[in-house]
Design a protein around this motif. Structure first.
Motif, PDB file in Angstrom:
ATOM      1  N   ASP A 169     -12.176   0.480   2.677  1.00 26.79           N
ATOM      2  CA  ASP A 169     -12.621  -0.034   3.989  1.00 26.79           C
ATOM      3  C   ASP A 169     -13.572   0.936   4.690  1.00 26.79           C
ATOM      4  O   ASP A 169     -14.412   0.522   5.478  1.00 26.79           O
ATOM      5  CB  ASP A 169     -11.405  -0.295   4.892  1.00 26.79           C
ATOM      6  CG  ASP A 169     -10.794  -1.661   4.627  1.00 26.79           C
ATOM      7  OD1 ASP A 169     -11.174  -2.299   3.619  1.00 26.79           O
ATOM      8  OD2 ASP A 169      -9.937  -2.099   5.428  1.00 26.79           O
ATOM      9  N   ARG A 223      -0.770  -9.148   9.919  1.00 27.30           N
ATOM     10  CA  ARG A 223      -0.244  -9.124   8.554  1.00 27.30           C
ATOM     11  C   ARG A 223       1.249  -8.868   8.604  1.00 27.30           C
ATOM     12  O   ARG A 223       1.710  -8.140   9.485  1.00 27.30           O
ATOM     13  CB  ARG A 223      -0.862  -7.963   7.762  1.00 27.30           C
ATOM     14  CG  ARG A 223      -2.180  -8.286   7.170  1.00 27.30           C
ATOM     15  CD  ARG A 223      -2.800  -7.088   6.542  1.00 27.30           C
ATOM     16  NE  ARG A 223      -3.301  -6.140   7.529  1.00 27.30           N
ATOM     17  CZ  ARG A 223      -4.042  -5.099   7.233  1.00 27.30           C
ATOM     18  NH1 ARG A 223      -4.334  -4.830   5.994  1.00 27.30           N
ATOM     19  NH2 ARG A 223      -4.486  -4.296   8.180  1.00 27.30           N
ATOM     20  N   GLY A 278     -10.764  -7.337   0.253  1.00 22.60           N
ATOM     21  CA  GLY A 278     -11.048  -5.961   0.679  1.00 22.60           C
ATOM     22  C   GLY A 278     -10.264  -4.924  -0.109  1.00 22.60           C
ATOM     23  O   GLY A 278     -10.811  -3.919  -0.570  1.00 22.60           O
ATOM     24  N   GLY A 279      -8.956  -5.176  -0.282  1.00 24.93           N
ATOM     25  CA  GLY A 279      -8.105  -4.224  -1.005  1.00 24.93           C
ATOM     26  C   GLY A 279      -8.483  -4.176  -2.481  1.00 24.93           C
ATOM     27  O   GLY A 279      -8.512  -3.106  -3.095  1.00 24.93           O
ATOM     28  N   SER A 280      -8.780  -5.341  -3.052  1.00 25.01           N
ATOM     29  CA  SER A 280      -9.162  -5.380  -4.474  1.00 25.01           C
ATOM     30  C   SER A 280     -10.459  -4.598  -4.678  1.00 25.01           C
ATOM     31  O   SER A 280     -10.599  -3.848  -5.651  1.00 25.01           O
ATOM     32  CB  SER A 280      -9.380  -6.823  -4.927  1.00 25.01           C
ATOM     33  OG  SER A 280      -8.306  -7.619  -4.536  1.00 25.01           O
ATOM     34  N   ILE A 286      -7.376  14.148   9.213  1.00 27.88           N
ATOM     35  CA  ILE A 286      -8.692  14.791   9.384  1.00 27.88           C
ATOM     36  C   ILE A 286      -9.186  14.548  10.808  1.00 27.88           C
ATOM     37  O   ILE A 286      -9.160  13.410  11.294  1.00 27.88           O
ATOM     38  CB  ILE A 286      -9.722  14.188   8.413  1.00 27.88           C
ATOM     39  CG1 ILE A 286      -9.287  14.392   6.966  1.00 27.88           C
ATOM     40  CG2 ILE A 286     -11.104  14.766   8.639  1.00 27.88           C
ATOM     41  CD1 ILE A 286     -10.248  13.784   5.954  1.00 27.88           C
ATOM     42  N   ARG A 329       0.830  -1.205   0.000  1.00 28.51           N
ATOM     43  CA  ARG A 329       0.000   0.000   0.000  1.00 28.51           C
ATOM     44  C   ARG A 329       0.867   1.258   0.000  1.00 28.51           C
ATOM     45  O   ARG A 329       0.536   2.238  -0.648  1.00 28.51           O
ATOM     46  CB  ARG A 329      -0.961   0.001   1.187  1.00 28.51           C
ATOM     47  CG  ARG A 329      -2.155   0.893   0.905  1.00 28.51           C
ATOM     48  CD  ARG A 329      -2.883   1.267   2.138  1.00 28.51           C
ATOM     49  NE  ARG A 329      -1.975   1.853   3.078  1.00 28.51           N
ATOM     50  CZ  ARG A 329      -2.200   1.917   4.372  1.00 28.51           C
ATOM     51  NH1 ARG A 329      -3.274   1.379   4.862  1.00 28.51           N
ATOM     52  NH2 ARG A 329      -1.347   2.499   5.182  1.00 28.51           N
TER      53      ARG A 329
HETATM   54  C1  FAD Z   1      -5.292  -9.629   8.014  1.00 32.00           C
HETATM   55  C2  FAD Z   1      -5.747  -8.962   6.754  1.00 32.00           C
HETATM   56  C3  FAD Z   1      -5.408  -9.529   5.519  1.00 32.00           C
HETATM   57  C4  FAD Z   1      -5.862  -8.940   4.329  1.00 32.00           C
HETATM   58  N1  FAD Z   1      -5.538  -9.531   3.142  1.00 32.00           N
HETATM   59  C5  FAD Z   1      -5.996  -8.979   1.980  1.00 32.00           C
HETATM   60  C6  FAD Z   1      -5.678  -9.569   0.707  1.00 32.00           C
HETATM   61  O1  FAD Z   1      -4.988 -10.571   0.625  1.00 32.00           O
HETATM   62  N2  FAD Z   1      -6.191  -8.986  -0.404  1.00 32.00           N
HETATM   63  C7  FAD Z   1      -6.971  -7.859  -0.363  1.00 32.00           C
HETATM   64  O2  FAD Z   1      -7.405  -7.363  -1.415  1.00 32.00           O
HETATM   65  N3  FAD Z   1      -7.262  -7.276   0.819  1.00 32.00           N
HETATM   66  C8  FAD Z   1      -6.800  -7.815   1.981  1.00 32.00           C
HETATM   67  N4  FAD Z   1      -7.096  -7.209   3.189  1.00 32.00           N
HETATM   68  C9  FAD Z   1      -7.919  -6.000   3.203  1.00 32.00           C
HETATM   69  C10 FAD Z   1      -7.101  -4.767   2.861  1.00 32.00           C
HETATM   70  O3  FAD Z   1      -5.986  -4.644   3.718  1.00 32.00           O
HETATM   71  C11 FAD Z   1      -7.995  -3.542   3.030  1.00 32.00           C
HETATM   72  O4  FAD Z   1      -9.245  -3.786   2.418  1.00 32.00           O
HETATM   73  C12 FAD Z   1      -7.354  -2.332   2.376  1.00 32.00           C
HETATM   74  O5  FAD Z   1      -6.160  -1.999   3.056  1.00 32.00           O
HETATM   75  C13 FAD Z   1      -8.328  -1.158   2.423  1.00 32.00           C
HETATM   76  O6  FAD Z   1      -7.686  -0.029   1.904  1.00 32.00           O
HETATM   77  P1  FAD Z   1      -8.174   1.426   2.321  1.00 32.00           P
HETATM   78  O7  FAD Z   1      -7.261   2.359   1.586  1.00 32.00           O
HETATM   79  O8  FAD Z   1      -9.630   1.540   2.132  1.00 32.00           O
HETATM   80  O9  FAD Z   1      -7.943   1.533   3.889  1.00 32.00           O
HETATM   81  P2  FAD Z   1      -6.576   1.492   4.681  1.00 32.00           P
HETATM   82  O10 FAD Z   1      -5.623   0.559   4.022  1.00 32.00           O
HETATM   83  O11 FAD Z   1      -6.941   1.235   6.111  1.00 32.00           O
HETATM   84  O12 FAD Z   1      -5.997   2.974   4.528  1.00 32.00           O
HETATM   85  C14 FAD Z   1      -6.612   4.047   5.173  1.00 32.00           C
HETATM   86  C15 FAD Z   1      -5.666   5.238   5.129  1.00 32.00           C
HETATM   87  O13 FAD Z   1      -6.341   6.364   5.672  1.00 32.00           O
HETATM   88  C16 FAD Z   1      -5.494   6.998   6.606  1.00 32.00           C
HETATM   89  N5  FAD Z   1      -6.356   7.621   7.620  1.00 32.00           N
HETATM   90  C17 FAD Z   1      -7.067   7.015   8.589  1.00 32.00           C
HETATM   91  N6  FAD Z   1      -7.741   7.925   9.329  1.00 32.00           N
HETATM   92  C18 FAD Z   1      -7.442   9.130   8.795  1.00 32.00           C
HETATM   93  C19 FAD Z   1      -7.823  10.469   9.103  1.00 32.00           C
HETATM   94  N7  FAD Z   1      -8.644  10.742  10.126  1.00 32.00           N
HETATM   95  N8  FAD Z   1      -7.327  11.484   8.348  1.00 32.00           N
HETATM   96  C20 FAD Z   1      -6.495  11.237   7.304  1.00 32.00           C
HETATM   97  N9  FAD Z   1      -6.106   9.971   6.963  1.00 32.00           N
HETATM   98  C21 FAD Z   1      -6.561   8.952   7.697  1.00 32.00           C
HETATM   99  C22 FAD Z   1      -4.631   5.893   7.183  1.00 32.00           C
HETATM  100  O14 FAD Z   1      -3.432   6.431   7.707  1.00 32.00           O
HETATM  101  C23 FAD Z   1      -4.391   5.035   5.944  1.00 32.00           C
HETATM  102  O15 FAD Z   1      -3.303   5.515   5.208  1.00 32.00           O
HETATM  103  C24 FAD Z   1      -6.648  -7.776   4.392  1.00 32.00           C
HETATM  104  C25 FAD Z   1      -6.974  -7.189   5.629  1.00 32.00           C
HETATM  105  C26 FAD Z   1      -6.527  -7.772   6.811  1.00 32.00           C
HETATM  106  C27 FAD Z   1      -6.890  -7.140   8.129  1.00 32.00           C
END
Ligand code: FAD
Length: 317
Positions: A207, A97, A219-221, A42, A20
């Motif tokens: 997420d 992880r 979730g990431g996909s 934020i 990421r």
């Molecule tokens: C154990 C585990 C294994 C996983 N394996 C997989 C996998 O194999 N394949 C897959 O596709 N997905 C997988 N996932 C899911 C995946 O990690 C998440 O779905 C993905 O990281 C979501 O991305 P996101 O950018 O929405 O959120 P996040 O990755 O949580 O990023 C959120 C960002 O927002 C920032 N942030 C938070 N609050 C604030 C704020 N108030 N102000 C400004 N910035 C803020 C954080 O610092 C972070 O940089 C896994 C999850 C877990 C827990």
């Protein structure tokens, strides 16, 4: 007595691993320098009483007047609170992880491999020929807060103790600094189906919108799919054909674009979140009857091809 492997699955198609941080850095490099306050935290959001557009308040005391606010702020999203979505629900288990480096190569095939043995679910996916991403979930051990990196590493070694040598080795020689311990949470499928994911010109993606357990590793996909669909919807309504990008566009156009995005994503996300939820519950329960019930429901709803979701095409930008 050796614990039996109950569940093995592998996904070969489209099995790609990205860090990421690399994505975040690419995004930061792509943005015009000096125009965006990258990495700002934020703390709250309010609606401007005159323009009705969102105003974002940052931890450093600054505020940003935005035309559109897309909350990609993860499972603890402040933006989803502003949308008045319900708090996420918790699975009764924790996950770690991490990354492991193999200086001489790991030799694993390019696939997502997941196995369940006893109360432990473990999965891995190669990042390069020398580095592997993995996750480890313990279905019952819910008491650790992971006070430091070394205690998280020790916890993983304990959870992996009954696994075969290649899994144990992967956990044993991991990069301790890369480990993160997460209390698994999910947005209820009912809220994915009925939730209001827009307030004015504010919405959520990733997420923040649809956190789910890692039981399908999607979730990431799904977050990347959100980005493609949202960009496409915004471009159609407020893209270059509509004046100077966001500068001239009306609130109505932005709201319509967000509504199209939410409509297009809802059924896809509902399918993923229901399948993840049922898979998670079937892995977690110690009751054979309940497990059979969850498996029957999965077959009924998603058919025999339980990885069909990996072939979903969200279309082009
Ligand atoms: C154990 C585990 C294994 C996983 N394996 C997989 C996998 O194999 N394949 C897959 O596709 N997905 C997988 N996932 C899911 C995946 O990690 C998440 O779905 C993905 O990281 C979501 O991305 P996101 O950018 O929405 O959120 P996040 O990755 O949580 O990023 C959120 C960002 O927002 C920032 N942030 C938070 N609050 C604030 C704020 N108030 N102000 C400004 N910035 C803020 C954080 O610092 C972070 O940089 C896994 C999850 C877990 C827990």
């Amino acid at each position: 007595m050796e614990k039996k492997r109950e569940f093995v699955s592998n996904i070969v198609d489209e099995a790609r691993c990205i860090k990421r941080n690399d994505l975040v850095e690419a995004l930061s490099d792509a943005l015009p320098k000096g125009t965006i306050r990258f990495g700002s935290h934020i703390v709250s959001i309010e609606q401007d009483k005159t323009t009705l557009f969102p105003v974002v308040h940052l931890a450093n005391g600054n505020s940003i007047k935005a035309k559109v606010l897309i909350g990609c702020d993860g499972a603890n999203s402040i933006v989803s609170d502003y949308l008045q979505l319900n708090p996420k629900k918790a699975f009764a288990c924790r996950a770690v992880r991490g990354f492991t480096k193999y200086p001489n190569g790991h030799g694993f095939p390019q696939e997502v491999l997941r196995i369940k043995q006893g109360n432990v679910l473990i999965g891995r996916l190669p990042l390069t020929d020398n580095q592997v991403f993995w996750f480890l979930v313990h279905m019952q051990d819910n008491n650790h807060n992971g006070k430091d990196q070394e205690s998280i590493a020790n916890l993983c070694r304990k959870w992996a103790d009954d696994l075969s040598e290649d899994w144990k080795e992967m956990v044993k020689i991991c990069n301790v600094e890369s480990l993160t311990l997460t209390h698994l949470r999910y947005r209820a499928p009912s809220e994915i189906m009925l939730g209001k994911f827009r307030r004015g010109t504010v919405t959520v993606a990733g997420d923040a919108m649809h956190v789910m357990g890692p039981f399908l590793a999607q979730g990431g996909s799904a977050a990347l799919e959100d980005a493609v669909v949202l960009a496409r919807c915004l471009a159609r309504k407020v893209g270059p054909d509509h004046g100077d990008l966001l500068k001239d566009c009306s609130m109505k156009n932005i709201e319509e674009a967000i509504d199209e995005y939410v409509d297009e994503r809802r059924m896809r996300l509902l399918g993923l979140s229901v399948q993840t939820y049922l898979t998670g519950r079937s892995l977690q329960t110690s009751s054979k009857v309940l497990r059979l019930m969850f498996i029957a429901l999965l077959l009924l709803l998603f058919g025999r091809d339980q990885i069909r979701h990996t072939r979903y095409d969200c279309g082009r930008l």
